[in-house]
Design a protein around this motif. Structure first.
Motif, PDB file in Angstrom:
ATOM      1  N   ILE A 174      -8.682   9.139 -12.948  1.00  0.00           N
ATOM      2  CA  ILE A 174      -7.846   8.228 -13.737  1.00  0.00           C
ATOM      3  C   ILE A 174      -8.007   8.521 -15.232  1.00  0.00           C
ATOM      4  O   ILE A 174      -7.031   8.648 -15.973  1.00  0.00           O
ATOM      5  N   GLU A 175      -9.256   8.708 -15.653  1.00  0.00           N
ATOM      6  CA  GLU A 175      -9.508   9.023 -17.072  1.00  0.00           C
ATOM      7  C   GLU A 175      -8.952  10.402 -17.411  1.00  0.00           C
ATOM      8  O   GLU A 175      -8.375  10.616 -18.472  1.00  0.00           O
ATOM      9  N   GLY A 176      -9.048  11.309 -16.450  1.00  0.00           N
ATOM     10  CA  GLY A 176      -8.501  12.655 -16.667  1.00  0.00           C
ATOM     11  C   GLY A 176      -6.991  12.627 -16.845  1.00  0.00           C
ATOM     12  O   GLY A 176      -6.414  13.504 -17.471  1.00  0.00           O
ATOM     13  N   ALA A 177      -6.363  11.588 -16.291  1.00  0.00           N
ATOM     14  CA  ALA A 177      -4.896  11.461 -16.414  1.00  0.00           C
ATOM     15  C   ALA A 177      -4.538  10.628 -17.646  1.00  0.00           C
ATOM     16  O   ALA A 177      -3.390  10.221 -17.823  1.00  0.00           O
ATOM     17  N   GLY A 178      -5.531  10.298 -18.466  1.00  0.00           N
ATOM     18  CA  GLY A 178      -5.279   9.570 -19.709  1.00  0.00           C
ATOM     19  C   GLY A 178      -5.029   8.087 -19.506  1.00  0.00           C
ATOM     20  O   GLY A 178      -4.445   7.425 -20.359  1.00  0.00           O
TER      21      GLY A 178
ATOM     22  N   ALA B 285      -4.371  13.541  -6.606  1.00  0.00           N
ATOM     23  CA  ALA B 285      -3.111  13.743  -5.863  1.00  0.00           C
ATOM     24  C   ALA B 285      -2.259  12.474  -5.911  1.00  0.00           C
ATOM     25  O   ALA B 285      -1.042  12.543  -6.153  1.00  0.00           O
ATOM     26  N   PHE B 286      -2.900  11.317  -5.736  1.00  0.00           N
ATOM     27  CA  PHE B 286      -2.156  10.043  -5.813  1.00  0.00           C
ATOM     28  C   PHE B 286      -1.492   9.912  -7.183  1.00  0.00           C
ATOM     29  O   PHE B 286      -0.323   9.531  -7.288  1.00  0.00           O
TER      30      PHE B 286
ATOM     31  N   ILE C  60       0.887  -1.177   0.000  1.00  0.00           N
ATOM     32  CA  ILE C  60       0.000   0.000   0.000  1.00  0.00           C
ATOM     33  C   ILE C  60       0.916   1.215   0.000  1.00  0.00           C
ATOM     34  O   ILE C  60       1.486   1.568   1.027  1.00  0.00           O
ATOM     35  N   VAL C  61       1.085   1.817  -1.179  1.00  0.00           N
ATOM     36  CA  VAL C  61       2.057   2.910  -1.329  1.00  0.00           C
ATOM     37  C   VAL C  61       1.463   4.270  -0.937  1.00  0.00           C
ATOM     38  O   VAL C  61       2.199   5.217  -0.676  1.00  0.00           O
ATOM     39  N   ALA C  62       0.132   4.373  -0.887  1.00  0.00           N
ATOM     40  CA  ALA C  62      -0.493   5.633  -0.444  1.00  0.00           C
ATOM     41  C   ALA C  62      -1.881   5.313   0.091  1.00  0.00           C
ATOM     42  O   ALA C  62      -2.561   4.432  -0.441  1.00  0.00           O
ATOM     43  N   SER C  63      -2.285   5.989   1.170  1.00  0.00           N
ATOM     44  CA  SER C  63      -3.589   5.727   1.762  1.00  0.00           C
ATOM     45  C   SER C  63      -4.096   7.003   2.429  1.00  0.00           C
ATOM     46  O   SER C  63      -3.394   7.602   3.240  1.00  0.00           O
ATOM     47  N   GLN C  64      -5.312   7.430   2.055  1.00  0.00           N
ATOM     48  CA  GLN C  64      -5.834   8.701   2.565  1.00  0.00           C
ATOM     49  C   GLN C  64      -7.360   8.657   2.551  1.00  0.00           C
ATOM     50  O   GLN C  64      -7.937   7.920   1.746  1.00  0.00           O
ATOM     51  N   THR C  65      -8.003   9.435   3.430  1.00  0.00           N
ATOM     52  CA  THR C  65      -9.462   9.425   3.443  1.00  0.00           C
ATOM     53  C   THR C  65     -10.047  10.222   2.285  1.00  0.00           C
ATOM     54  O   THR C  65      -9.534  11.273   1.916  1.00  0.00           O
ATOM     55  N   GLY C  66     -11.114   9.674   1.715  1.00  0.00           N
ATOM     56  CA  GLY C  66     -11.894  10.388   0.707  1.00  0.00           C
ATOM     57  C   GLY C  66     -13.287  10.661   1.267  1.00  0.00           C
ATOM     58  O   GLY C  66     -14.207  11.047   0.553  1.00  0.00           O
ATOM     59  N   ASP C  67     -13.439  10.408   2.579  1.00  0.00           N
ATOM     60  CA  ASP C  67     -14.667  10.722   3.326  1.00  0.00           C
ATOM     61  C   ASP C  67     -15.930  10.112   2.713  1.00  0.00           C
ATOM     62  O   ASP C  67     -17.025  10.652   2.866  1.00  0.00           O
ATOM     63  N   PHE C  68     -15.787   9.013   1.979  1.00  0.00           N
ATOM     64  CA  PHE C  68     -16.901   8.280   1.379  1.00  0.00           C
ATOM     65  C   PHE C  68     -17.623   9.059   0.267  1.00  0.00           C
ATOM     66  O   PHE C  68     -18.690   8.651  -0.167  1.00  0.00           O
ATOM     67  N   THR C  69     -17.031  10.201  -0.190  1.00  0.00           N
ATOM     68  CA  THR C  69     -17.749  10.975  -1.236  1.00  0.00           C
ATOM     69  C   THR C  69     -17.019  10.887  -2.574  1.00  0.00           C
ATOM     70  O   THR C  69     -15.802  10.694  -2.644  1.00  0.00           O
ATOM     71  N   ARG C  70     -17.774  11.067  -3.686  1.00  0.00           N
ATOM     72  CA  ARG C  70     -17.202  11.068  -5.034  1.00  0.00           C
ATOM     73  C   ARG C  70     -16.213  12.223  -5.169  1.00  0.00           C
ATOM     74  O   ARG C  70     -15.111  12.041  -5.685  1.00  0.00           O
ATOM     75  N   ALA C  71     -16.630  13.414  -4.742  1.00  0.00           N
ATOM     76  CA  ALA C  71     -15.807  14.610  -4.936  1.00  0.00           C
ATOM     77  C   ALA C  71     -14.433  14.437  -4.289  1.00  0.00           C
ATOM     78  O   ALA C  71     -13.393  14.652  -4.913  1.00  0.00           O
ATOM     79  N   LYS C  72     -14.450  13.992  -3.039  1.00  0.00           N
ATOM     80  CA  LYS C  72     -13.183  13.856  -2.315  1.00  0.00           C
ATOM     81  C   LYS C  72     -12.372  12.690  -2.897  1.00  0.00           C
ATOM     82  O   LYS C  72     -11.149  12.744  -2.995  1.00  0.00           O
ATOM     83  N   GLY C  73     -13.091  11.641  -3.323  1.00  0.00           N
ATOM     84  CA  GLY C  73     -12.386  10.498  -3.916  1.00  0.00           C
ATOM     85  C   GLY C  73     -11.632  10.923  -5.162  1.00  0.00           C
ATOM     86  O   GLY C  73     -10.470  10.549  -5.363  1.00  0.00           O
ATOM     87  N   LYS C  74     -12.267  11.782  -5.976  1.00  0.00           N
ATOM     88  CA  LYS C  74     -11.626  12.275  -7.206  1.00  0.00           C
ATOM     89  C   LYS C  74     -10.404  13.120  -6.863  1.00  0.00           C
ATOM     90  O   LYS C  74      -9.320  12.940  -7.409  1.00  0.00           O
TER      91      LYS C  74
END
Ligand code: GZL
Length: 307
Positions: free
Chosen positions: A224-228, A198-199, A179-193
């Protein structure tokens, strides 16, 4: 005045109907929306008068709501604690007011288990293990390192703590999994994106994303799609919940595996409420039934998915 016919402090109706005070976490995800609908629809079906509040994911709002239900002398209080800690004081107030409490969905870490009658909800450690088991099987023939990034649920919440623990339990045996990176996205789409963006900037080669719910996974797909890159191929994605949008992404191959977490707790909650109000004994733990989905199972299940 008319004494209440039901047990406990309930004097609100007096005509034998039960009044429930329910404090909901918020409206942060598709899962939560489905859970709210299940609770509200089941209360109607059960003839239970429901007082409902949305805490916008803030513990102090839940504590306020529980205190107001105590003031209103409801017959029973039910809630999904946004985080595990910090509940003893208000739960003692409910106990002193002789109002039974039912935990639904998420648990509390109170040592005093007399503060609630039962906990109805999923086994989140098991859900994390199921996610880890799939990953171990998916990479069983590969020797190369598998770099994993993790989008955690709400910090301090039972699902975030337990899903993380269960997942790590399954992958720890094989050092290729990192697990090279781990952070909360607070269960929301916006924060997950946002966190996935950042990852992608900070972590060169990501092989797998483990997201603690579909909504953060769906936000990550946008990043991910935004990063091609191609989600489901360049970066494999495992999520938990199995709400309709997640199942659609799984069917489309953008997510690779979903561990189900059922939000449909309403009917069982109302049955338990009727029992605790009558001082009948109930099991201290009721674990919800749930399964797992791969791509073809998602395709088959989608047409009749309720939520
Ligand atoms: C799990 C529930 C979690 C869901 C998320 O039972 O508490 O909270 O997995 C939701 O989607 O926000």
């Amino acid at each position: 005045g008319c004494g209440s016919s039901s047990g406990g402090g309930g004097a609100s109706a007096g005509d034998g109907t039960i009044t429930m005070g329910f404090s909901q976490v918020g409206a942060e995800s598709g899962w939560r929306t489905a859970n709210t609908k299940s609770v509200q629809d089941s209360a109607k079906t059960a003839g239970i008068t429901l007082k409902f509040s949305d805490a916008q994911q803030k513990q102090e709002n839940q504590i306020k709501a529980i205190r107001s239900y105590i003031q209103q002398k409801v017959d029973v209080i039910a809630f999904s604690p946004v985080v595990e800690s910090g509940w003893d004081t208000v739960l003692k107030e409910a106990k002193n007011a002789k109002i039974p409490v039912i935990l639904t969905d998420r648990a509390v870490d109170s040592k005093d288990t007399s503060l609630y009658k039962t906990f109805l909800g999923s086994d989140f450690v098991e859900e994390g293990k199921k996610a880890g088991k799939w990953l171990v099987d998916e990479y069983k023939d590969s020797k190369d390192p598998v770099n994993i990034v993790e989008l955690q649920g709400t910090t301090g919440s039972a699902p975030a703590n337990d899903r993380k623990a269960g997942f790590q339990e399954e992958i720890k045996a094989d050092p290729k999994f990192k697990i090279v990176a781990s952070q909360t996205g607070d269960f929301t789409r916006a924060k997950g994106k946002e966190v996935m963006e950042a990852f992608l900037k900070s972590t060169p080669d990501i092989d797998v994303l483990f997201a603690h719910n579909d909504d953060m996974g769906l936000g990550a797909i946008e990043a991910i799609e935004g990063a091609g890159k191609v989600p489901g191929k360049d970066i494999k994605i495992i999520t938990i919940d199995a709400v309709k949008d997640g199942m659609q992404a799984l069917s489309d191959g953008k997510i690779n595996y979903i561990v189900e977490c059922s939000p449909l707790l309403g009917p069982q909650l109302m049955d338990l409420a009727k029992k605790v109000v009558k001082n009948e004994t109930v099991p201290t733990r009721v674990v919800t039934e749930e399964t797992v989905f791969n791509q073809e199972q998602a395709k088959a299940a989608l047409p009749n998915r309720q939520y």
